[in-house]
Design an enzyme around this catalytic site. Structure first.
Site, PDB file in Angstrom:
ATOM      1  N   ASP A  20       0.829  -1.206   0.000  1.00  0.00           N
ATOM      2  CA  ASP A  20       0.000   0.000   0.000  1.00  0.00           C
ATOM      3  C   ASP A  20       0.866   1.261   0.000  1.00  0.00           C
ATOM      4  O   ASP A  20       1.975   1.248   0.541  1.00  0.00           O
ATOM      5  CB  ASP A  20      -0.902  -0.034   1.254  1.00  0.00           C
ATOM      6  CG  ASP A  20      -2.087   0.895   1.124  1.00  0.00           C
ATOM      7  OD1 ASP A  20      -2.309   1.459   0.041  1.00  0.00           O
ATOM      8  OD2 ASP A  20      -2.813   1.058   2.134  1.00  0.00           O
ATOM      9  N   GLY A  21       0.335   2.306  -0.600  1.00  0.00           N
ATOM     10  CA  GLY A  21       1.001   3.614  -0.535  1.00  0.00           C
ATOM     11  C   GLY A  21       1.636   4.072  -1.832  1.00  0.00           C
ATOM     12  O   GLY A  21       2.320   5.100  -1.857  1.00  0.00           O
ATOM     13  N   ASN A  22       1.404   3.345  -2.917  1.00  0.00           N
ATOM     14  CA  ASN A  22       2.002   3.745  -4.195  1.00  0.00           C
ATOM     15  C   ASN A  22       1.491   5.122  -4.638  1.00  0.00           C
ATOM     16  O   ASN A  22       2.255   5.955  -5.131  1.00  0.00           O
ATOM     17  CB  ASN A  22       1.659   2.735  -5.294  1.00  0.00           C
ATOM     18  CG  ASN A  22       2.298   1.390  -5.062  1.00  0.00           C
ATOM     19  OD1 ASN A  22       3.170   1.247  -4.208  1.00  0.00           O
ATOM     20  ND2 ASN A  22       1.877   0.399  -5.820  1.00  0.00           N
ATOM     21  N   TRP A  25       3.009   7.900  -2.587  1.00  0.00           N
ATOM     22  CA  TRP A  25       4.428   8.042  -2.960  1.00  0.00           C
ATOM     23  C   TRP A  25       4.533   8.946  -4.196  1.00  0.00           C
ATOM     24  O   TRP A  25       5.377   9.836  -4.262  1.00  0.00           O
ATOM     25  CB  TRP A  25       5.014   6.660  -3.247  1.00  0.00           C
ATOM     26  CG  TRP A  25       6.481   6.625  -3.545  1.00  0.00           C
ATOM     27  CD1 TRP A  25       7.495   6.412  -2.659  1.00  0.00           C
ATOM     28  CD2 TRP A  25       7.101   6.806  -4.832  1.00  0.00           C
ATOM     29  NE1 TRP A  25       8.704   6.438  -3.310  1.00  0.00           N
ATOM     30  CE2 TRP A  25       8.486   6.684  -4.641  1.00  0.00           C
ATOM     31  CE3 TRP A  25       6.615   7.058  -6.115  1.00  0.00           C
ATOM     32  CZ2 TRP A  25       9.407   6.800  -5.682  1.00  0.00           C
ATOM     33  CZ3 TRP A  25       7.528   7.191  -7.148  1.00  0.00           C
ATOM     34  CH2 TRP A  25       8.902   7.060  -6.934  1.00  0.00           C
ATOM     35  N   HIS A  37       2.947   3.092  -8.959  1.00  0.00           N
ATOM     36  CA  HIS A  37       2.875   1.637  -9.189  1.00  0.00           C
ATOM     37  C   HIS A  37       4.150   1.144  -9.893  1.00  0.00           C
ATOM     38  O   HIS A  37       4.654   0.072  -9.582  1.00  0.00           O
ATOM     39  CB  HIS A  37       1.636   1.283 -10.015  1.00  0.00           C
ATOM     40  CG  HIS A  37       0.350   1.681  -9.338  1.00  0.00           C
ATOM     41  ND1 HIS A  37       0.093   1.378  -8.022  1.00  0.00           N
ATOM     42  CD2 HIS A  37      -0.745   2.369  -9.782  1.00  0.00           C
ATOM     43  CE1 HIS A  37      -1.105   1.848  -7.687  1.00  0.00           C
ATOM     44  NE2 HIS A  37      -1.630   2.457  -8.740  1.00  0.00           N
ATOM     45  N   TRP A  69     -11.300  -2.206  -9.173  1.00  0.00           N
ATOM     46  CA  TRP A  69     -11.927  -1.798 -10.438  1.00  0.00           C
ATOM     47  C   TRP A  69     -12.609  -0.442 -10.302  1.00  0.00           C
ATOM     48  O   TRP A  69     -12.889   0.219 -11.292  1.00  0.00           O
ATOM     49  CB  TRP A  69     -12.970  -2.834 -10.885  1.00  0.00           C
ATOM     50  CG  TRP A  69     -12.383  -4.177 -11.193  1.00  0.00           C
ATOM     51  CD1 TRP A  69     -12.480  -5.282 -10.426  1.00  0.00           C
ATOM     52  CD2 TRP A  69     -11.608  -4.556 -12.347  1.00  0.00           C
ATOM     53  NE1 TRP A  69     -11.811  -6.341 -11.017  1.00  0.00           N
ATOM     54  CE2 TRP A  69     -11.272  -5.918 -12.202  1.00  0.00           C
ATOM     55  CE3 TRP A  69     -11.163  -3.871 -13.489  1.00  0.00           C
ATOM     56  CZ2 TRP A  69     -10.527  -6.616 -13.137  1.00  0.00           C
ATOM     57  CZ3 TRP A  69     -10.411  -4.569 -14.422  1.00  0.00           C
ATOM     58  CH2 TRP A  69     -10.102  -5.915 -14.239  1.00  0.00           C
ATOM     59  N   LEU A 131      11.415 -20.624  -4.262  1.00  0.00           N
ATOM     60  CA  LEU A 131      10.406 -19.709  -3.711  1.00  0.00           C
ATOM     61  C   LEU A 131       9.092 -19.823  -4.480  1.00  0.00           C
ATOM     62  O   LEU A 131       9.084 -19.858  -5.713  1.00  0.00           O
ATOM     63  CB  LEU A 131      10.905 -18.258  -3.800  1.00  0.00           C
ATOM     64  CG  LEU A 131       9.900 -17.202  -3.339  1.00  0.00           C
ATOM     65  CD1 LEU A 131       9.842 -17.123  -1.819  1.00  0.00           C
ATOM     66  CD2 LEU A 131      10.217 -15.839  -3.927  1.00  0.00           C
ATOM     67  N   ARG A 189      -5.544  -2.259   8.163  1.00  0.00           N
ATOM     68  CA  ARG A 189      -6.767  -2.987   7.776  1.00  0.00           C
ATOM     69  C   ARG A 189      -6.376  -4.223   6.987  1.00  0.00           C
ATOM     70  O   ARG A 189      -5.301  -4.269   6.375  1.00  0.00           O
ATOM     71  CB  ARG A 189      -7.613  -2.123   6.821  1.00  0.00           C
ATOM     72  CG  ARG A 189      -8.274  -0.941   7.397  1.00  0.00           C
ATOM     73  CD  ARG A 189      -9.182  -0.312   6.340  1.00  0.00           C
ATOM     74  NE  ARG A 189      -8.424   0.279   5.231  1.00  0.00           N
ATOM     75  CZ  ARG A 189      -7.851   1.462   5.254  1.00  0.00           C
ATOM     76  NH1 ARG A 189      -7.934   2.215   6.332  1.00  0.00           N
ATOM     77  NH2 ARG A 189      -7.185   1.912   4.212  1.00  0.00           N
TER      78      ARG A 189
END
Ligand code: FPP
Length: 235
Positions: A20-22, A25, A37, A69, A131, A189
């Site tokens: 979160d936070g793009n 930023w 993004h 969306w 991974l 959240r």
């Protein structure tokens, strides 16, 4: 990575991240949200590498929720373009590193060429044992549970179901529940992420915006996790 010495609890096997936070930023820099993004992709690359180096078995990333969306059409369009580009261009690298990529979400609700790219990436890396990278795309926890209920009804399972049986109908039944869920940008959240699977997950929140997240932040989160006691409802 320098994890604290002495008595340590095991590392999480599955780490899940709400990136979160793009947007913030980008805004701080006077840039369009999509640039946030793009910068977030750099953090994805750093984090995937750091998780692999730390010995994490499964890393899941919340890349696009079923609610995303509702964002401006331009941003959604830009994000789909980014997914096309990143998934297609990273498969060879994942193959070289022995990593497996999988997707969780309502994949048939994505543009058909993105569905094709996803199928191709999953098929090409299916046999790899390094991974396991899970990308949650068009994912919503409530939708996942509803989809599972539909599959249960179709299957003719006898009721009442137990948890183990229900689990078989989730998007990726063989992926273990997340031990640790990290969320960046100061928000606290779950936002419809891993609703069933996250029932006993530990949480780690950081103020860092996702594009600024790096190996040292993952290291801190892992250290905090290792200092926690997990009781699963017992004393
Ligand atoms: C949340 O920040 C971020 C997203 C909705 C998109 C995350 C996607 C990437 C980083 C691309 C990764 C690509 C792959 C294939 C894994 P936000 O826009 O909600 O930020 P804000 O809360 O500051 O507005």
């Amino acid at each position: 990575m320098n994890l604290h010495e002495g008595e340590k609890r095991p590392l999480p096997s599955h780490v899940a991240i709400i990136m979160d936070g793009n947007g913030r930023w980008a805004k701080k820099r006077g840039l369009p949200r999509i640039m946030g993004h793009h910068a977030g992709v750099g953090a994805v690359e750093r984090t995937v590498r750091a998780a692999r180096d730390a010995g994490i078995k499964t890393l899941s990333l919340y890349a696009f929720s079923s609610e995303n969306w509702k964002r401006p059409e331009r941003e959604v369009f830009g994000l789909m373009g980014l997914f096309r580009l990143i998934i297609r261009s990273k498969v060879d690298q994942l193959l070289r590193e022995g990593a497996r990529i999988r997707f969780a979400g309502k994949i048939d609700g994505l543009p058909s060429d993105v569905q094709e790219i996803i199928r191709n990436a999953e098929e090409r890396t299916a046999g790899q044992t390094g991974l396991q990278l899970v990308i949650c795309l068009n994912y919503g926890g409530r939708q996942e549970i509803l989809d599972a209920v539909d599959k249960v009804v179709e299957s003719g399972e006898t009721t009442p179901l137990d948890e183990k049986t229900f689990r078989k109908y989730l998007y990726l039944p063989d992926v273990p529940d997340p031990d640790l869920i990290i969320r960046t940008s100061g928000e606290m959240r779950l936002s419809n992420f891993w609703l069933w699977e996250g029932a006993y997950s530990e949480f780690y929140f950081t103020e860092k915006l996702w594009p600024d997240f790096g190996p040292e932040d993952l290291e801190t989160a892992l250290n905090v996790y290792q200092g926690r006691e997990r009781r699963y409802g017992s004393v």
